[in-house]
Design a protein around this motif. Sequence first.
Motif, mmCIF file in Angstrom:
data_model
loop_
_atom_site.group_PDB
_atom_site.id
_atom_site.type_symbol
_atom_site.label_atom_id
_atom_site.label_comp_id
_atom_site.label_asym_id
_atom_site.label_seq_id
_atom_site.Cartn_x
_atom_site.Cartn_y
_atom_site.Cartn_z
ATOM 1 N N THR A 88 0.871 -1.170 0.000
ATOM 2 C CA THR A 88 0.000 0.000 0.000
ATOM 3 C C THR A 88 0.908 1.220 0.000
ATOM 4 O O THR A 88 1.787 1.344 0.865
ATOM 5 C CB THR A 88 -0.915 0.028 1.233
ATOM 6 O OG1 THR A 88 -1.832 -1.066 1.161
ATOM 7 C CG2 THR A 88 -1.698 1.327 1.302
ATOM 8 N N CYS A 90 1.568 5.490 -0.209
ATOM 9 C CA CYS A 90 1.024 6.803 0.150
ATOM 10 C C CYS A 90 1.792 7.878 -0.613
ATOM 11 O O CYS A 90 3.018 7.788 -0.733
ATOM 12 C CB CYS A 90 1.155 7.071 1.644
ATOM 13 S SG CYS A 90 0.514 5.765 2.709
ATOM 14 N N ASP A 92 2.313 12.138 -0.808
ATOM 15 C CA ASP A 92 2.033 13.428 -0.181
ATOM 16 C C ASP A 92 3.260 14.320 -0.339
ATOM 17 O O ASP A 92 4.321 13.864 -0.805
ATOM 18 C CB ASP A 92 1.685 13.250 1.300
ATOM 19 C CG ASP A 92 0.806 14.381 1.823
ATOM 20 O OD1 ASP A 92 0.630 15.386 1.101
ATOM 21 O OD2 ASP A 92 0.298 14.272 2.946
ATOM 22 N N SER A 116 5.238 4.784 7.663
ATOM 23 C CA SER A 116 5.554 4.526 6.259
ATOM 24 C C SER A 116 7.025 4.815 6.013
ATOM 25 O O SER A 116 7.679 5.521 6.797
ATOM 26 C CB SER A 116 4.659 5.333 5.316
ATOM 27 O OG SER A 116 4.951 6.704 5.363
ATOM 28 N N LEU A 156 -2.685 5.767 -1.920
ATOM 29 C CA LEU A 156 -3.483 6.656 -1.084
ATOM 30 C C LEU A 156 -2.936 8.074 -1.183
ATOM 31 O O LEU A 156 -1.715 8.272 -1.095
ATOM 32 C CB LEU A 156 -3.439 6.192 0.376
ATOM 33 C CG LEU A 156 -3.633 4.690 0.624
ATOM 34 C CD1 LEU A 156 -3.472 4.376 2.114
ATOM 35 C CD2 LEU A 156 -4.992 4.236 0.123
ATOM 36 N N ALA A 157 -3.832 9.044 -1.370
ATOM 37 C CA ALA A 157 -3.376 10.429 -1.493
ATOM 38 C C ALA A 157 -4.468 11.388 -1.066
ATOM 39 O O ALA A 157 -5.655 11.065 -1.112
ATOM 40 C CB ALA A 157 -2.933 10.728 -2.929
ATOM 41 N N ASP A 158 -4.054 12.588 -0.663
ATOM 42 C CA ASP A 158 -4.983 13.583 -0.142
ATOM 43 C C ASP A 158 -5.569 14.428 -1.277
ATOM 44 O O ASP A 158 -5.331 14.172 -2.458
ATOM 45 C CB ASP A 158 -4.253 14.471 0.871
ATOM 46 C CG ASP A 158 -5.187 15.034 1.928
ATOM 47 O OD1 ASP A 158 -6.408 14.879 1.781
ATOM 48 O OD2 ASP A 158 -4.683 15.644 2.899
ATOM 49 N N CYS A 177 -6.550 2.978 -6.477
ATOM 50 C CA CYS A 177 -6.257 4.146 -5.666
ATOM 51 C C CYS A 177 -7.391 4.424 -4.697
ATOM 52 O O CYS A 177 -8.521 3.994 -4.884
ATOM 53 C CB CYS A 177 -6.000 5.371 -6.547
ATOM 54 S SG CYS A 177 -7.406 5.796 -7.590
ATOM 55 N N TYR A 249 -8.210 4.105 3.171
ATOM 56 C CA TYR A 249 -7.673 5.465 3.102
ATOM 57 C C TYR A 249 -7.046 5.882 4.432
ATOM 58 O O TYR A 249 -6.096 6.670 4.456
ATOM 59 C CB TYR A 249 -8.769 6.456 2.705
ATOM 60 C CG TYR A 249 -8.293 7.885 2.680
ATOM 61 C CD1 TYR A 249 -7.517 8.365 1.617
ATOM 62 C CD2 TYR A 249 -8.563 8.749 3.743
ATOM 63 C CE1 TYR A 249 -7.047 9.664 1.613
ATOM 64 C CE2 TYR A 249 -8.097 10.048 3.740
ATOM 65 C CZ TYR A 249 -7.335 10.504 2.677
ATOM 66 O OH TYR A 249 -6.860 11.802 2.679
ATOM 67 N N ARG A 252 -3.359 6.202 5.054
ATOM 68 C CA ARG A 252 -2.574 7.326 4.529
ATOM 69 C C ARG A 252 -1.900 8.101 5.656
ATOM 70 O O ARG A 252 -0.874 8.767 5.433
ATOM 71 C CB ARG A 252 -3.477 8.272 3.723
ATOM 72 C CG ARG A 252 -2.722 9.285 2.873
ATOM 73 C CD ARG A 252 -3.562 10.492 2.554
ATOM 74 N NE ARG A 252 -3.856 11.292 3.727
ATOM 75 C CZ ARG A 252 -3.027 12.210 4.226
ATOM 76 N NH1 ARG A 252 -1.858 12.456 3.646
ATOM 77 N NH2 ARG A 252 -3.358 12.897 5.295
#
Length: 354
Positions: A88, A90, A92, A116, A156-158, A177, A249, A252
Amino acid sequence: MEEVNSLAKKLKAHLPLHQARITFMSPFILALLRSRSTNLYRVAEEFQTKADSESSYRRIKRFFADYDYRFEQLGELILSCLDMERFTLCMDRTNWKHGSKDVNYLVVSIAWQGASIPIVWECLDKKGGNSNTDKRIAVMERVLKLIPADRIDNLLADREFIGHEWFEWLRQNKLSCRLRVKSDNVVEHEGKKIAIGRLCRGARFNQTVTWYTKKKVSGVPLYIAARRTLEGLLIVVATEKPDSMIEDYAKRWGIETLFGNLKSRGFDMESTHMTNLDRMDKLMRLLTIAVVWFLLVGHWHHGDADQLPLNKHYRPAKSLFRLGLDMLRRVLKNSCSKNDQITFLDLLNVLSRT
């Protein structure tokens, strides 16, 4: 010097670099551990060498000015340390200012044990602003050279990481995603255009609502799920696979933990005086080795993150990163209690799972 030589041998076994580079990286990483700072003057003071700190400082500057490598070399080291089959990821950014200069990292990390680990990153040359689609795609193309798409469970992203071209690239590359979208984004629902916040206005506190018919988000058909937290914050996630969207999510947050470990809770990364993009990239490489080592040591000695004892706020009193950092510092400072029976070599072997 025994610790320096032992770490150098371990790094040499995994990184096909010139011996002079390995000989530098080993004392630098241990000095980072002792100083808990990326201020190069402080790191130089912790070098285990017969040279004075000023000579060590000049040596550090030469390394960052001249050293180069292929990103695949460090990526392969990280993957061999983790020994995982499924991933998984992430994505950012983190940024800060040093004087009038902006430092801005775009990072992709591997979620692991509530934290992470960086796998690929890019030092952006714009003033603390958002990343553009081209940069995101370039970073993910580097990731795919290390981890095939069919081994990636989710990216996973904001809310920054949205847009038609970006969504299309993820779909074409078969990357699942979980992307948070803004509540004021407009989607197509039952032939009409409606703001996502209005579509999700029925979501109750601590309740997840999922729409199992796709809505067009930035022109791309995606499933949507929403959850309103107990504080009233509305979290909306878009994806091509609707099951467990919000729960996935939530992982993240591991990249936020990473940034905290790199900064205030770990290496005080904002204290470095470097702003040159190439040198900041090299600094992250060395920090990444330290991050994965500390996490592995914490896990080796204390077990899974979800089994750590909780404080009165129902959070672990110390993270795996902090537990690993404290243990390594204690061993290096020769202040372990006699019944610990843990040596530096034990902790070093954790880095390669031997």
